[in-house]
Design a protein around this motif. Structure first.
Motif, PDB file in Angstrom:
ATOM      1  N   ASN A  26     -66.277  29.902 -12.255  1.00  0.00           N
ATOM      2  CA  ASN A  26     -65.870  28.508 -12.464  1.00  0.00           C
ATOM      3  C   ASN A  26     -67.066  27.580 -12.603  1.00  0.00           C
ATOM      4  O   ASN A  26     -67.012  26.410 -12.228  1.00  0.00           O
ATOM      5  CB  ASN A  26     -64.974  28.040 -11.314  1.00  0.00           C
ATOM      6  N   ASN A  83     -61.731  19.182 -14.047  1.00  0.00           N
ATOM      7  CA  ASN A  83     -60.657  18.996 -15.018  1.00  0.00           C
ATOM      8  C   ASN A  83     -61.097  17.984 -16.062  1.00  0.00           C
ATOM      9  O   ASN A  83     -61.545  16.893 -15.736  1.00  0.00           O
ATOM     10  CB  ASN A  83     -59.373  18.521 -14.314  1.00  0.00           C
ATOM     11  N   GLU A 138     -57.718  30.750 -13.138  1.00  0.00           N
ATOM     12  CA  GLU A 138     -57.852  29.340 -12.797  1.00  0.00           C
ATOM     13  C   GLU A 138     -56.681  28.558 -13.380  1.00  0.00           C
ATOM     14  O   GLU A 138     -56.080  28.964 -14.377  1.00  0.00           O
ATOM     15  CB  GLU A 138     -59.175  28.761 -13.307  1.00  0.00           C
ATOM     16  N   GLY A 161     -55.424  24.207 -13.759  1.00  0.00           N
ATOM     17  CA  GLY A 161     -55.777  22.813 -13.516  1.00  0.00           C
ATOM     18  C   GLY A 161     -54.675  21.878 -13.977  1.00  0.00           C
ATOM     19  O   GLY A 161     -53.948  22.164 -14.934  1.00  0.00           O
ATOM     20  N   GLN A 167     -57.960  21.282  -9.587  1.00  0.00           N
ATOM     21  CA  GLN A 167     -58.461  22.506 -10.194  1.00  0.00           C
ATOM     22  C   GLN A 167     -58.489  23.593  -9.127  1.00  0.00           C
ATOM     23  O   GLN A 167     -59.075  23.407  -8.049  1.00  0.00           O
ATOM     24  CB  GLN A 167     -59.886  22.290 -10.753  1.00  0.00           C
ATOM     25  N   SER A 224     -59.156  27.864  -8.590  1.00  0.00           N
ATOM     26  CA  SER A 224     -59.641  29.103  -9.198  1.00  0.00           C
ATOM     27  C   SER A 224     -59.863  30.141  -8.112  1.00  0.00           C
ATOM     28  O   SER A 224     -60.002  29.815  -6.926  1.00  0.00           O
ATOM     29  CB  SER A 224     -60.939  28.866  -9.977  1.00  0.00           C
TER      30      SER A 224
END
Length: 772
Positions: A221, A252, A276, A278, A287, A289
């Motif tokens: 990420n 995001n 992930e 969002g 968000q 992940s």
């Protein structure tokens, strides 16, 4: 002709009143015209679609058959516009080098309603926006400090899983591998314990032998990595002596929703899965992940393609590269209000490493197996943005928890029964925590010659473990710092800084810095800097206590901090042509470190940490990048000298020099939506000198090696699917040979140290969905 004159006092008064009335009417009319002008005046902001950063020097042309209106954005990305007729159609063209052209037919009412217009980045890679040690987000080329940016696109092209994979292709960085403690690095010839690692500005804890395990920092990420060589101790305190690496995670982008899943396979037995999701609604965004990385272990005897299979109770159960499993997750929430952004973030990481031992003689029925468990739990709250027209705030509070458990089991290989080893030194649990708060308030105005920053930095650490004196120790560090940016002329910026701190355990030094940036022509820039760096003694070095039949190591509560003086000078040349960008960099650096903390024998068989060491490094760096249409080429050379501590009393060179060469090539096939990349790095021989058991000087030589990777990627289904595949370590470098010479070649001895798994092949498949 009649003469005008005042006949009487009454007449004079009457005429005076008429003059006042006329003046009042003229003033009202003028105010009305000014007000009408400003009400009809409009400003439009030009920014990047990628990160919303304002774009200077963008040109706007609005025209039709009757009028043509053109303007260029200022340093703030602002363009003033006149009011256009609502019902008339216009052609709107916006251009800026490095961005895709915006060309659209719009009604005057649509143009009048525009507040912001975003441009998509083009095929030529531009300098990225940086935030580390900056007053506000700015382009890397405009930063006073020399900064490198490793963007998310390169991370994807490399097929990088963790930070170790990324740094393997960076100049002035040498990697070391311990298959129990993990991967570590040196920067500018200085060990990794002097490198500050940040994730979104939060310092990482949990150093083993002074270093952060790079393989525990996943890239799933990560948006970009900001890389600064040289001390940033004024802003970030301890450990920021050799440099600072700030890992910026994805945020995001304002899309209504995003979702993605990525699978990764490597032929040496690596199986990774990450995902992930969002959401964004009005002022809120979220968000999340997470993922799992699994590595089955590797040994040089294994073939290029390896699939997990049952482990036999023989010598094949032992792996040079230990089996490893990681689970990780991150959740980040962001709330935007006015010109501020409030962020909440929580991350969790769990890892287990298994070191299966050889079957024990004489019957090969038992073994000792080691298990290493690591847990990280990090939480932070951040607030940043503008609090007024000229003032920005960047505040961060975080709590980090790190726990590592070592467990040794005595295993019966016939029944698979396991029991804890009776030796107490085989078991260990250590826990570390950090509570920190840092905030900076910056005054930034484009029109002002003087801008400045005021901030504080508070860190409260704890260490818990049976090998810590009294099993529990604390240390607090409380600092204030300030920096300023002074522009005596438009081309010159002078940036001094100062940090003062109080520590509950040791005496802290006063930390100054001075940076200079001079754009003496449009294409030529010189940066010069002096900075004082320091590394605080760790709680382990201060309070470590490990005494048994085999060990006698005691910490030293009287340690002083390591200090350094860093000097650097860089020259940058940049030239933008019609479809090409060329950049050339040249730089030199010098580090002088004293009060080096060293583990030394102090009495009999007792060892402790003392301030007796000294280290110096110096180097030359050359770099050249060329972006031409679809081709990106990067060339680099580095020559680093490391101080030889035995040179004072012996007829030996003062510095031992090592070269490095870097070549990266990327070519994009636009129509096919495909990319091919080559990554090559040569690390030269690393000589050094040491004393043997007879106190004779011997020369050691770490051999040179070449690392070469090749990757390709292809987009499918409207860019929703990305397929990346390639070959890593094409030259099949696994171990580096170390040779010790004591009186000639014929009296040489050698050993080897692990560097990388052998040649391997990988494939990565990503699915990404974006909702407008």
């Amino acid at each position: 002709m009649k003469k005008l004159f005042f006949n009487t006092k009454a007449q004079r008064h009457k005429d005076t009143e008429k003059i006042k009335t006329l003046c009042l009417r003229a003033s009202v009319s003028l105010c009305f015209l000014i007000t009408t002008f400003y009400l009809n005046a409009q400003q439009i902001r030009i920014c990047s679609c990628k990160d919303s950063v304002r774009i200077p020097f963008a040109t706007v042309l609005i025209k039709n058959d009757k009028i043509s209106y053109g303007k260029t954005s200022n340093d703030e990305g602002i363009i003033p516009l006149q009011k256009f007729d609502d019902t008339t159609s216009y052609s709107v063209l916006v251009q800026c080098f490095g961005f895709e052209k915006f060309h659209q037919h719009m009604k005057g009412s649509e143009i009048n309603a525009l507040k912001t217009l975003c441009l998509k980045p083009g095929n030529i890679n531009l300098d990225e926006v940086v935030i580390t040690a900056q007053y506000e987000p700015t382009l890397a080329e405009n930063s006073v400090q020399k900064m490198k940016v490793i963007d998310g696109e390169k991370i994807k092209q490399m097929g990088a899983v963790n930070l170790r994979d990324v740094l393997s292709n960076q100049l002035n960085v040498r990697l070391q591998q311990d298959n129990i403690l993990g991967s570590s690095m040196s920067l500018q010839g200085i060990s990794g314990e002097n490198v500050k690692f940040l994730i979104d500005g939060v310092p990482m804890i949990g150093r083993l032998n002074g270093s952060i395990d790079l393989s525990q920092i996943n890239m799933n990420n990560v948006e970009r990595i900001e890389f600064i060589e040289g001390p940033l101790s004024v802003q970030y305190g301890t450990n920021a002596l050799a440099g600072t690496i700030n890992i910026i995670t994805k945020k995001n982008s304002g899309k209504k929703y995003t979702a993605g899943v990525t699978s990764y396979y490597e032929s040496i037995g690596t199986y990774n899965l990450t995902g992930e999701v969002g959401f964004s609604r009005k002022k809120h965004s979220l968000q999340v992940s997470g993922g799992r990385n699994y590595f089955d272990g590797w040994h040089p005897r294994e073939a290029a393609f390896y699939f997990p299979k049952p482990h036999f109770a023989d010598s094949t159960r032992y792996k040079q590269w230990k089996p490893k499993e990681q689970y990780f997750a991150t959740a980040a929430y962001q709330y935007s209000f006015k010109k501020l952004s409030l962020g909440l973030k929580s991350s969790y990481f769990d890892e287990v490493i298994i070191n299966r031992g050889y079957p024990r003689a004489p019957y090969a029925e038992t073994s000792f197996d080691d298990y290493y468990y690591t847990t990280r739990f990090d939480n932070s709250v951040s607030l940043n943005g503008k609090i007024s027209e000229k003032w920005n705030v960047n505040a961060l509070t975080a709590y980090n928890y790190y726990n590592r458990i070592k467990k040794t089991l005595y295993k019966d290989l016939t029944t698979l029964d396991e029991n804890l080893s009776p030796n107490s030194s085989d078991q260990d649990t250590s826990s570390f925590t950090l509570l920190m708060s840092r905030a900076s308030f910056t005054r930034k105005s484009a029109d002002s010659k003087l801008n400045y920053e005021l901030g504080y930095d508070v860190n409260y650490e704890s260490a818990l473990g049976k090998r810590i004196d009294k099993n529990l120790q604390y240390m607090g560090d409380y600092a204030v710092f300030t920096t300023a940016e002074y522009k005596p002329i438009s081309q010159l910026i002078i940036k001094p800084g100062l940090r003062y701190a109080y520590n509950t355990t040791y005496k802290t030094p006063l930390i100054p810095s001075l940076n200079l940036k001079w754009d003496f022509t449009e294409n030529h820039t010189i940066r010069a800097s002096y900075a004082r760096g320091f590394r605080a003694p760790t709680i382990k070095e201060l309070y470590f206590y490990f005494v048994d039949i085999n060990h006698n190591i005691v910490g030293n509560g009287n340690l002083q901090s390591e200090k350094s003086n860093n000097y650097s000078l860089t020259y940058n040349y940049r030239r933008d042509l019609k479809k090409c960008r060329m950049k050339f960099d040249a730089g030199i650096f010098y580090n002088d470190i004293f009060n080096l903390v060293t583990l030394a024998q102090v009495a009999g068989v007792e060892y402790s940490y003392v301030n007796i060491g000294q280290h110096k490094t110096l180097g030359l760096q050359l770099g050249n990048t060329l972006n031409f249409k679809r081709l990106a080429l990067q060339l680099g050379y580095n020559h680093t000298g490391r101080y030889n501590q035995l040179s004072g009393d012996n007829n030996l060179p003062q510095f031992n020099y090592t070269p490095e060469v870097l070549t990266n090539v990327t070519y994009k096939f636009i129509k096919q939506k495909a990319t091919v990349s080559l990554f090559y790095k040569y690390s030269g021989r690393l000589p050094s000198y040491a004393l043997n058991s007879n106190s004779d000087v011997v020369q050691t030589m770490l051999n040179d090696y070449n690392m070469f990777d090749a990757t390709a990627s292809k987009l499918f289904w409207n860019d929703r699917i990305t397929l990346t595949f390639g070959c890593k370590n094409i030259f099949n470098v696994t171990n580096i040979r170390t040779t010790a010479l004591s009186g000639g070649v014929h009296s040489a001895s050698s050993s080897s140290m692990p560097l990388s798994t052998g040649r391997n092949y990988f494939v990565k498949l990503s699915f990404n969905f974006i909702g407008e």
